[in-house]
Motif scaffolding. Structure first.
Motif, PDB file in Angstrom:
ATOM      1  N   PHE A   1     113.547  -4.625  21.017  1.00 37.48           N
ATOM      2  CA  PHE A   1     112.325  -5.737  21.288  1.00 37.48           C
ATOM      3  C   PHE A   1     112.552  -6.685  20.522  1.00 37.48           C
ATOM      4  O   PHE A   1     112.388  -8.021  20.903  1.00 37.48           O
ATOM      5  CB  PHE A   1     111.104  -4.853  21.064  1.00 37.48           C
ATOM      6  N   LYS A   2     113.076  -6.566  19.257  1.00 39.06           N
ATOM      7  CA  LYS A   2     113.650  -7.759  18.385  1.00 39.06           C
ATOM      8  C   LYS A   2     114.671  -8.418  18.910  1.00 39.06           C
ATOM      9  O   LYS A   2     114.561  -9.872  19.188  1.00 39.06           O
ATOM     10  CB  LYS A   2     114.250  -7.019  16.996  1.00 39.06           C
ATOM     11  N   VAL A   3     115.625  -7.928  19.448  1.00 39.80           N
ATOM     12  CA  VAL A   3     116.656  -8.746  20.114  1.00 39.80           C
ATOM     13  C   VAL A   3     115.974  -9.334  21.543  1.00 39.80           C
ATOM     14  O   VAL A   3     116.567 -10.594  21.673  1.00 39.80           O
ATOM     15  CB  VAL A   3     117.873  -7.761  20.630  1.00 39.80           C
ATOM     16  N   LEU A   4     115.423  -8.873  21.992  1.00 41.25           N
ATOM     17  CA  LEU A   4     114.799  -9.698  23.344  1.00 41.25           C
ATOM     18  C   LEU A   4     113.969 -10.677  23.066  1.00 41.25           C
ATOM     19  O   LEU A   4     113.823 -11.599  23.638  1.00 41.25           O
ATOM     20  CB  LEU A   4     114.040  -8.442  24.489  1.00 41.25           C
ATOM     21  N   THR A   5     113.207 -10.630  21.907  1.00 42.44           N
ATOM     22  CA  THR A   5     112.256 -11.670  21.491  1.00 42.44           C
ATOM     23  C   THR A   5     113.118 -12.795  21.054  1.00 42.44           C
ATOM     24  O   THR A   5     112.590 -13.835  21.192  1.00 42.44           O
ATOM     25  CB  THR A   5     111.109 -11.156  20.639  1.00 42.44           C
ATOM     26  N   ASP A   6     114.003 -12.369  20.163  1.00 43.21           N
ATOM     27  CA  ASP A   6     114.971 -13.521  19.570  1.00 43.21           C
ATOM     28  C   ASP A   6     115.727 -14.244  20.656  1.00 43.21           C
ATOM     29  O   ASP A   6     115.906 -15.398  20.696  1.00 43.21           O
ATOM     30  CB  ASP A   6     115.916 -12.696  18.733  1.00 43.21           C
TER      31      ASP A   6
END
Length: 132
Positions: free
Chosen positions: A27-32
């Motif tokens: 989720f961190k990668v996708l939001t970034d």
């Protein structure tokens, strides 16, 4: 309970923890990806396809290749949020950069009027403008 020794329980808990940790990272990668304005739409789509089709490898590659810029974007977002909060507090408190707010400005106007630098009409106009 005899068929499931304590070591297996610890192993299962570790696997569960790593699985949850991976989801947080995903989720961190996708939001970034969506927050990054320097990437084109095609580059974002490529990363998303890689992360969805090869989840573990895609996330690890993203962190390896774009981890530093990911941290910089996080720091920039924190700075923007801090600046927005400070601006909100300034506006809510009614202060300006010089400090004091409306009360200080009214005091200065009354001092100017008392010293004769402002007439009654100028004082009333400035006061009305300040309070509006």
């Amino acid at each position: 309970m005899n068929n499931y020794p304590l070591l297996n329980l610890f192993w299962t808990m570790l696997e569960f923890f790593l699985w949850i940790l991976w989801f947080f990272l995903l989720f961190k990668v996708l939001t970034d990806l969506f927050r990054d304005h320097s990437l084109s739409g095609w580059a974002k789509a490529g990363w998303i396809v890689l992360v969805i089709l090869l989840p573990l490898l895609g996330v690890l590659l993203y962190v390896i290749f774009r981890g530093k810029s990911m941290a910089e974007r996080d720091q920039e977002q924190v700075k923007q949020a801090d600046a927005a909060m400070k601006q909100y507090i300034r506006e809510s408190a009614g202060t300006t950069e010089g400090g004091g707010g409306q009360a200080e400005e009214l005091k200065k106007l009354s001092e100017l009027k008392a010293s004769g630098a402002l007439t009654e009409e100028e004082f009333q106009r400035a006061k009305t403008k300040l309070l509006a």
